[in-house]
Design a protein around this motif. Structure first.
Motif: not given
Length: 94
Positions: A60-79
């Motif tokens: 979890v991190w804050r983007s340059e635009a100030g949004h909290l973002c989550l990087r995760a492996l998504c089972a639906l997309r398989g990526d």
């Protein structure tokens, strides 16, 4: 923050997903990322499309635009995908 981690860990260890969710979404996501847990989320895309995703959070991190973002492996997309935390509508341990 330390209290949140401790409470989240205790809730997850006892199998109380509702208690874990009450500890806060960010606490749950961070704990899941460190522990390799899977989380089920309700998510609304920018265009308003809703979906249920089973994810394995990575960070979890804050983007340059100030949004909290989550990087995760998504089972639906398989990526690996990036999700804006503000668009997560529901969450529970999977």
């Amino acid at each position: 923050m330390r209290h949140t981690r401790r409470a989240t860990r205790a809730a997850l260890n006892t199998g109380h997903a509702l208690a874990a969710a009450a500890c806060g979404l960010l606490g749950l996501l961070r704990y899941a990322a460190k522990s390799g847990l899977t989380v089920r989320i309700g998510y609304v895309k920018e265009d308003g499309t809703e979906s249920i995703r089973r994810i394995a959070p990575e960070r979890v991190w804050r983007s340059e635009a100030g949004h909290l973002c989550l990087r995760a492996l998504c089972a639906l997309r398989g990526d690996t995908r990036t999700f804006r935390v503000a668009r997560i509508t529901t969450w529970e341990t999977a």
